[in-house]
Design a protein around this motif. Structure first.
Motif, PDB file in Angstrom:
ATOM      1  N   PRO A  20       0.829  -1.204   0.000  1.00 48.81           N
ATOM      2  CA  PRO A  20       0.000   0.000   0.000  1.00 48.81           C
ATOM      3  C   PRO A  20       0.863   1.253   0.000  1.00 48.81           C
ATOM      4  N   ARG A  21       0.415   2.271  -0.725  1.00 50.10           N
ATOM      5  CA  ARG A  21       1.142   3.533  -0.802  1.00 50.10           C
ATOM      6  C   ARG A  21       0.218   4.683  -0.462  1.00 50.10           C
ATOM      7  N   THR A  22       0.783   5.699   0.144  1.00 54.75           N
ATOM      8  CA  THR A  22       0.084   6.958   0.368  1.00 54.75           C
ATOM      9  C   THR A  22       1.041   8.082   0.012  1.00 54.75           C
ATOM     10  N   LYS A  23       0.494   9.170  -0.436  1.00 54.31           N
ATOM     11  CA  LYS A  23       1.328  10.319  -0.791  1.00 54.31           C
ATOM     12  C   LYS A  23       2.110  10.748   0.450  1.00 54.31           C
ATOM     13  N   GLY A  24       3.414  10.943   0.268  1.00 57.04           N
ATOM     14  CA  GLY A  24       4.270  11.362   1.364  1.00 57.04           C
ATOM     15  C   GLY A  24       4.680  10.234   2.297  1.00 57.04           C
ATOM     16  N   ASP A  25       4.535   8.968   1.864  1.00 57.67           N
ATOM     17  CA  ASP A  25       4.883   7.851   2.747  1.00 57.67           C
ATOM     18  C   ASP A  25       6.386   7.628   2.900  1.00 57.67           C
ATOM     19  N   GLY A  26       7.179   8.377   2.155  1.00 55.45           N
ATOM     20  CA  GLY A  26       8.629   8.279   2.286  1.00 55.45           C
ATOM     21  C   GLY A  26       9.295   7.313   1.330  1.00 55.45           C
ATOM     22  N   LEU A  27       8.519   6.475   0.670  1.00 53.40           N
ATOM     23  CA  LEU A  27       9.093   5.540  -0.294  1.00 53.40           C
ATOM     24  C   LEU A  27       9.314   6.298  -1.591  1.00 53.40           C
ATOM     25  N   ARG A  28      10.522   6.295  -2.066  1.00 53.14           N
ATOM     26  CA  ARG A  28      10.853   7.066  -3.264  1.00 53.14           C
ATOM     27  C   ARG A  28      11.222   6.119  -4.405  1.00 53.14           C
ATOM     28  N   GLY A  29      10.298   5.965  -5.324  1.00 47.98           N
ATOM     29  CA  GLY A  29      10.560   5.150  -6.511  1.00 47.98           C
ATOM     30  C   GLY A  29      10.921   3.729  -6.157  1.00 47.98           C
ATOM     31  N   PHE A  30      11.937   3.233  -6.813  1.00 49.45           N
ATOM     32  CA  PHE A  30      12.378   1.870  -6.582  1.00 49.45           C
ATOM     33  C   PHE A  30      13.311   1.817  -5.390  1.00 49.45           C
ATOM     34  N   PHE A  31      13.620   0.617  -4.945  1.00 48.60           N
ATOM     35  CA  PHE A  31      14.455   0.413  -3.779  1.00 48.60           C
ATOM     36  C   PHE A  31      15.941   0.364  -4.133  1.00 48.60           C
ATOM     37  N   TRP A  32      16.307   0.608  -5.357  1.00 50.00           N
ATOM     38  CA  TRP A  32      17.689   0.474  -5.785  1.00 50.00           C
ATOM     39  C   TRP A  32      18.107   1.711  -6.577  1.00 50.00           C
ATOM     40  N   PRO A  33      19.406   1.924  -6.702  1.00 55.79           N
ATOM     41  CA  PRO A  33      19.865   3.099  -7.452  1.00 55.79           C
ATOM     42  C   PRO A  33      19.571   2.948  -8.941  1.00 55.79           C
ATOM     43  N   ARG A  34      19.447   4.058  -9.608  1.00 52.59           N
ATOM     44  CA  ARG A  34      19.196   4.057 -11.055  1.00 52.59           C
ATOM     45  C   ARG A  34      20.498   4.358 -11.779  1.00 52.59           C
ATOM     46  N   HIS A  35      20.630   3.795 -12.969  1.00 56.27           N
ATOM     47  CA  HIS A  35      21.839   3.987 -13.778  1.00 56.27           C
ATOM     48  C   HIS A  35      21.420   4.395 -15.183  1.00 56.27           C
ATOM     49  N   ARG A  36      21.860   5.543 -15.613  1.00 56.19           N
ATOM     50  CA  ARG A  36      21.538   6.031 -16.956  1.00 56.19           C
ATOM     51  C   ARG A  36      22.402   5.320 -17.996  1.00 56.19           C
ATOM     52  N   TYR A  37      21.893   5.294 -19.230  1.00 52.46           N
ATOM     53  CA  TYR A  37      22.698   4.796 -20.344  1.00 52.46           C
ATOM     54  C   TYR A  37      23.727   5.868 -20.680  1.00 52.46           C
ATOM     55  N   ALA A  38      24.885   5.439 -21.138  1.00 52.51           N
ATOM     56  CA  ALA A  38      25.939   6.384 -21.507  1.00 52.51           C
ATOM     57  C   ALA A  38      25.466   7.299 -22.634  1.00 52.51           C
ATOM     58  N   ASP A  39      24.701   6.700 -23.572  1.00 53.51           N
ATOM     59  CA  ASP A  39      24.189   7.467 -24.704  1.00 53.51           C
ATOM     60  C   ASP A  39      23.091   6.645 -25.388  1.00 53.51           C
ATOM     61  N   ASP A  40      22.518   7.199 -26.449  1.00 53.03           N
ATOM     62  CA  ASP A  40      21.445   6.503 -27.167  1.00 53.03           C
ATOM     63  C   ASP A  40      21.936   5.214 -27.819  1.00 53.03           C
ATOM     64  N   THR A  41      23.207   5.164 -28.208  1.00 49.97           N
ATOM     65  CA  THR A  41      23.763   3.959 -28.824  1.00 49.97           C
ATOM     66  C   THR A  41      23.749   2.797 -27.832  1.00 49.97           C
ATOM     67  N   GLU A  42      24.150   3.071 -26.602  1.00 49.97           N
ATOM     68  CA  GLU A  42      24.142   2.017 -25.582  1.00 49.97           C
ATOM     69  C   GLU A  42      22.710   1.569 -25.286  1.00 49.97           C
ATOM     70  N   ALA A  43      21.784   2.498 -25.215  1.00 48.33           N
ATOM     71  CA  ALA A  43      20.383   2.156 -24.976  1.00 48.33           C
ATOM     72  C   ALA A  43      19.839   1.307 -26.126  1.00 48.33           C
ATOM     73  N   ALA A  44      20.136   1.704 -27.352  1.00 51.50           N
ATOM     74  CA  ALA A  44      19.673   0.957 -28.524  1.00 51.50           C
ATOM     75  C   ALA A  44      20.246  -0.455 -28.529  1.00 51.50           C
ATOM     76  N   ASP A  45      21.510  -0.606 -28.138  1.00 50.54           N
ATOM     77  CA  ASP A  45      22.151  -1.916 -28.077  1.00 50.54           C
ATOM     78  C   ASP A  45      21.412  -2.829 -27.094  1.00 50.54           C
ATOM     79  N   HIS A  46      21.093  -2.308 -25.917  1.00 45.04           N
ATOM     80  CA  HIS A  46      20.368  -3.105 -24.925  1.00 45.04           C
ATOM     81  C   HIS A  46      18.979  -3.483 -25.444  1.00 45.04           C
TER      82      HIS A  46
END
Length: 139
Positions: free
Chosen positions: A102-128
């Motif tokens: 269950p979630r409520t606004k302001g419950d302190g949970l922010r997105g996922f439970f793990w860090p996010r990692h960006r793609y280096a560029d569109d080429t790397e994203a396209a490869d994946h």
């Protein structure tokens, strides 16, 4: 499976605070909830991952997950839910289970439970994307 705690809960030989018991699966409160009302939904048959669940069982299982999600929101007055499945990594019990938190606004949970990692560029994203699409086409 004899040593699986979720199989024992399904069989009734281990206790749990059940919220649903249906032919497609069983839903019960998590003993270590993210928030009170955190429910686990498990299929009756012992399968370890989502990929192991036979395709004909998917509609019934996810129908139960959907109904539990709506019930958590309505029954607890939650603003929404977080629904998640771990496959092997971070899977504390090797029996497929879907978390309905269950979630409520302001419950302190922010997105996922793990860090996010960006793609280096569109080429790397396209490869994946191409590698995943190729594996999907081969399946």
């Amino acid at each position: 499976m004899a040593d699986c705690v979720f199989c024992a809960i399904v069989a009734g030989s281990a206790s749990a605070f059940r919220v649903a018991d249906e032919p497609t699966g069983v839903a019960f409160l998590d003993t270590r909830p993210v928030f009170r009302g955190h429910v686990l939904v498990v299929p009756r048959e012992h399968v370890e991952t989502l990929g192991d669940l036979p395709a004909p069982e998917l509609p019934g299982y996810f129908g139960l997950v959907r109904r539990v999600t709506l019930a958590v929101e309505a029954g607890l007055g939650a603003g929404g839910t977080f629904v998640a499945i771990n496959n092997r990594v971070s899977q504390s019990v090797p029996h497929l289970h879907t978390h309905v938190v269950p979630r409520t606004k302001g419950d302190g949970l922010r997105g996922f439970f793990w860090p996010r990692h960006r793609y280096a560029d569109d080429t790397e994203a396209a490869d994946h994307a191409e590698r995943i699409a190729a594996a999907l086409a081969a399946a």
